[in-house]
Design a protein around this motif. Structure first.
Motif, PDB file in Angstrom:
ATOM      1  N   SER A 229       0.771  -1.398  -0.054  1.00 30.90           N
ATOM      2  CA  SER A 229      -0.022   0.363  -0.034  1.00 30.90           C
ATOM      3  C   SER A 229       0.711   1.497  -0.409  1.00 30.90           C
ATOM      4  O   SER A 229       0.554   2.940  -0.496  1.00 30.90           O
ATOM      5  CB  SER A 229      -0.517   0.062   1.675  1.00 30.90           C
ATOM      6  N   ILE A 230       1.345   1.182   0.689  1.00 32.52           N
ATOM      7  CA  ILE A 230       2.746   1.985   0.493  1.00 32.52           C
ATOM      8  C   ILE A 230       3.851   2.640  -1.008  1.00 32.52           C
ATOM      9  O   ILE A 230       3.718   3.655  -1.258  1.00 32.52           O
ATOM     10  CB  ILE A 230       4.104   1.900   2.005  1.00 32.52           C
ATOM     11  N   ILE A 231       4.120   1.163  -1.254  1.00 29.47           N
ATOM     12  CA  ILE A 231       5.226   1.649  -2.588  1.00 29.47           C
ATOM     13  C   ILE A 231       3.677   1.518  -3.874  1.00 29.47           C
ATOM     14  O   ILE A 231       3.732   3.041  -4.651  1.00 29.47           O
ATOM     15  CB  ILE A 231       5.132   0.028  -2.897  1.00 29.47           C
ATOM     16  N   ILE A 232       1.974   1.466  -3.446  1.00 29.52           N
ATOM     17  CA  ILE A 232       1.090   1.958  -4.359  1.00 29.52           C
ATOM     18  C   ILE A 232       0.817   3.546  -4.094  1.00 29.52           C
ATOM     19  O   ILE A 232       0.549   4.437  -5.241  1.00 29.52           O
ATOM     20  CB  ILE A 232      -0.105   1.443  -4.225  1.00 29.52           C
ATOM     21  N   GLY A 233       0.524   3.892  -3.338  1.00 31.90           N
ATOM     22  CA  GLY A 233       0.314   5.374  -2.405  1.00 31.90           C
ATOM     23  C   GLY A 233       1.986   6.731  -3.376  1.00 31.90           C
ATOM     24  O   GLY A 233       1.235   7.021  -3.890  1.00 31.90           O
ATOM     25  N   SER A 234       3.076   5.542  -3.262  1.00 32.47           N
ATOM     26  CA  SER A 234       3.901   6.813  -3.898  1.00 32.47           C
ATOM     27  C   SER A 234       3.787   6.401  -4.971  1.00 32.47           C
ATOM     28  O   SER A 234       4.727   7.555  -5.514  1.00 32.47           O
ATOM     29  CB  SER A 234       5.538   5.544  -3.022  1.00 32.47           C
ATOM     30  N   ALA A 235       3.950   5.622  -5.596  1.00 33.46           N
ATOM     31  CA  ALA A 235       3.510   5.166  -6.911  1.00 33.46           C
ATOM     32  C   ALA A 235       2.531   6.574  -7.221  1.00 33.46           C
ATOM     33  O   ALA A 235       2.525   7.145  -8.754  1.00 33.46           O
ATOM     34  CB  ALA A 235       3.745   4.293  -8.038  1.00 33.46           C
ATOM     35  N   ALA A 236       1.310   6.104  -7.168  1.00 27.59           N
ATOM     36  CA  ALA A 236       0.328   6.653  -7.425  1.00 27.59           C
ATOM     37  C   ALA A 236       0.563   8.329  -7.779  1.00 27.59           C
ATOM     38  O   ALA A 236       0.118   9.408  -8.455  1.00 27.59           O
ATOM     39  CB  ALA A 236      -0.554   7.086  -6.907  1.00 27.59           C
ATOM     40  N   GLY A 237       1.540   8.908  -6.773  1.00 26.30           N
ATOM     41  CA  GLY A 237       1.694   9.982  -6.557  1.00 26.30           C
ATOM     42  C   GLY A 237       2.469  10.829  -6.931  1.00 26.30           C
ATOM     43  O   GLY A 237       2.362  12.258  -7.450  1.00 26.30           O
ATOM     44  N   ILE A 238       3.494  10.437  -7.404  1.00 27.83           N
ATOM     45  CA  ILE A 238       4.659  10.275  -8.521  1.00 27.83           C
ATOM     46  C   ILE A 238       4.556  10.337  -9.782  1.00 27.83           C
ATOM     47  O   ILE A 238       4.647  11.489 -10.303  1.00 27.83           O
ATOM     48  CB  ILE A 238       6.033   9.005  -8.003  1.00 27.83           C
TER      49      ILE A 238
END
Length: 113
Positions: A35-44
């Protein structure tokens, strides 16, 4: 060892609670990190609104399918009283908080500043 008898359907199964707890903690950890990785990717990547949530739901389900494949799609063997369908989406709400936190953080860092 802490063993407990749990009813699974019509049967009673003896379960080692220490192993069951460890299994659930490991699954929770994997989902949290994803979830942290997906959130970071979505933000970037600059996803906004419903697009970001769709990305989260799709990748969360794919992560769950990956975990299920490691269990040979026999979730009930490792987690009693759990079905494939309920395992796919269990925890999606709790992990959404980490997703939103990192999504907004990385979106702000990359696109606003």
């Amino acid at each position: 060892m802490m063993k407990q008898t749990i009813e699974v359907g019509d049967e009673k199964v003896v379960v080692d609670m220490k192993c069951l707890t460890k299994t659930k903690q490991t699954i929770e950890f994997v989902r949290n990190v994803m979830s942290i990785i997906i959130g970071s990717a979505a933000g970037i990547l600059g996803y906004r609104g419903i697009e970001g949530f769709i990305l989260y739901v799709v990748l969360f389900v794919l992560t769950s399918v990956g975990i299920e494949s490691k269990m040979n799609f026999k979730v009930g063997k490792y987690i009693p009283n759990e079905t494939l369908g309920s395992f796919l989406i269990s925890g999606i709400g709790g992990q959404a908080l980490a997703f939103v936190l990192y999504w907004t953080l990385f979106y702000a860092l990359v696109h606003l500043y």
